[in-house]
Design a protein around this motif. Structure first.
Motif, PDB file in Angstrom:
ATOM      1  N   LEU A 185       2.210  -8.367   4.663  1.00 21.77           N
ATOM      2  CA  LEU A 185       3.353  -7.924   3.864  1.00 21.77           C
ATOM      3  C   LEU A 185       3.025  -6.624   3.162  1.00 21.77           C
ATOM      4  N   ILE A 192       7.885  -8.337   4.903  1.00 24.65           N
ATOM      5  CA  ILE A 192       6.971  -9.111   5.742  1.00 24.65           C
ATOM      6  C   ILE A 192       7.030  -8.603   7.180  1.00 24.65           C
ATOM      7  N   SER A 223      -0.225 -11.993   4.577  1.00 22.98           N
ATOM      8  CA  SER A 223       0.860 -12.772   3.952  1.00 22.98           C
ATOM      9  C   SER A 223       0.510 -14.245   3.811  1.00 22.98           C
ATOM     10  N   LYS A 231      -3.772 -15.604   2.174  1.00 22.30           N
ATOM     11  CA  LYS A 231      -2.920 -14.588   1.582  1.00 22.30           C
ATOM     12  C   LYS A 231      -3.719 -13.680   0.651  1.00 22.30           C
TER      13      LYS A 231
END
Length: 287
Positions: A185, A192, A223, A231
């Motif tokens: 992202l 995204i 992401s 993430k």
């Protein structure tokens, strides 16, 4: 006659000198001081040049010999000093290399302390030079519980994922491999997309809508989607962004990886996904 004199000249000179010395001693014993004085002067005048020549020759010989000996000593000392300098340079290079390695390992260990998961540090022992460095070989394998699809990182960001494992080694697919894929992202706008490698060694961000807010210089992080990469891992920086007008639904985004993949020496393998997202110093923590 001349040849005879030349042949026995040393004997004649020595005999003459001895004879004069004998005469001088005899005259001194008899007390004839005037004759002795004259004879002494004649004798000294006769042999002084020879004595001076002998003294001069001895001095020259001694000087030359001393200088030769000193020169040999200087050369030997110079060679020893060169060897010492070479040895010291080798030791300095080794110490510098050790310091650099310690610095890299220290950053990895500090990162491991911040990551809420089990990690292992591995050394890079091979690179795929036939395919633009799109995979590397590390010295950890099944003997250290390394499994396929484990994420591989450095203190700078994402490296790739484990794709093949042997007993004592594993192959890591780099994020610049065209066959790789990672959910990412845009850190600023939260748009995204999917990061994949390209033939040129850069990263392409795919499936970003035309209206997504993306600008050159934006940071890209993982992401967390897909279940492989946690993430928040830094991926790269946007270096090119364009919106085609030929009916394509997605932007064309190119990014430069944070990690210099051609100079990897040590990496960290995440054995399992951490319970929370990851964050790096100097970067915005993902929500």
């Amino acid at each position: 006659m001349t040849r005879l004199l030349l042949r026995y000249r040393r004997t004649l000179v020595l005999s003459t000198a001895l004879l004069l010395a004998f005469v001088l001693m005899t005259l001194q014993v008899r007390g004839d001081s005037s004759v002795a004085l004259i004879t002494k002067r004649i004798l000294l005048a006769s042999i002084s040049p020879f004595l001076q020549l002998a003294t001069w020759s001895f001095d020259i010989t001694a000087t030359v010999w001393n200088e030769y000996v000193d020169l040999r000593r200087v050369r030997r000392d110079n060679q020893l000093l060169k060897e010492d300098v070479r040895q010291l340079r080798t030791e300095v290079d080794e110490l510098r290399e050790t310091a650099l390695e310690h610095s890299r390992l220290s950053r990895l260990l500090q990162l491991g302390n911040r990551v809420d998961t089990e990690t292992v540090v591995a050394k890079v022992i091979g690179k795929d030079t036939t395919n633009w460095f799109r995979s590397i070989l590390i010295d950890m394998g099944a003997n250290r519980d390394i499994r396929r699809h484990m994420a591989v990182i450095t203190s700078e960001g994402l490296v790739g994922r484990v794709v093949d494992v042997t007993t004592s080694a594993a192959r890591v697919q780099l994020i610049t491999d065209p066959e790789s894929a990672a959910g990412v992202l845009i850190q600023r706008s939260r748009a995204i997309g999917v990061a994949a490698g390209s033939q040129g060694g850069a990263i392409q961000i795919k499936y970003l809508p035309l209206m997504a807010d993306v600008a050159v210089g934006d940071r890209i992080i993982t992401s967390g989607m897909g279940g492989i990469f946690p993430k928040g891992i830094p991926v790269g920086t946007v270096v090119r962004s364009s919106r085609p007008t030929n009916g394509t639904l997605f932007q064309l985004i190119e990014a430069q990886p944070y990690v210099d993949l051609s100079r990897l020496e040590e990496v960290m393998v995440l054995k399992r996904a951490p319970s929370s997202g990851l964050s790096w110093a100097g970067q915005e923590s993902p929500p």
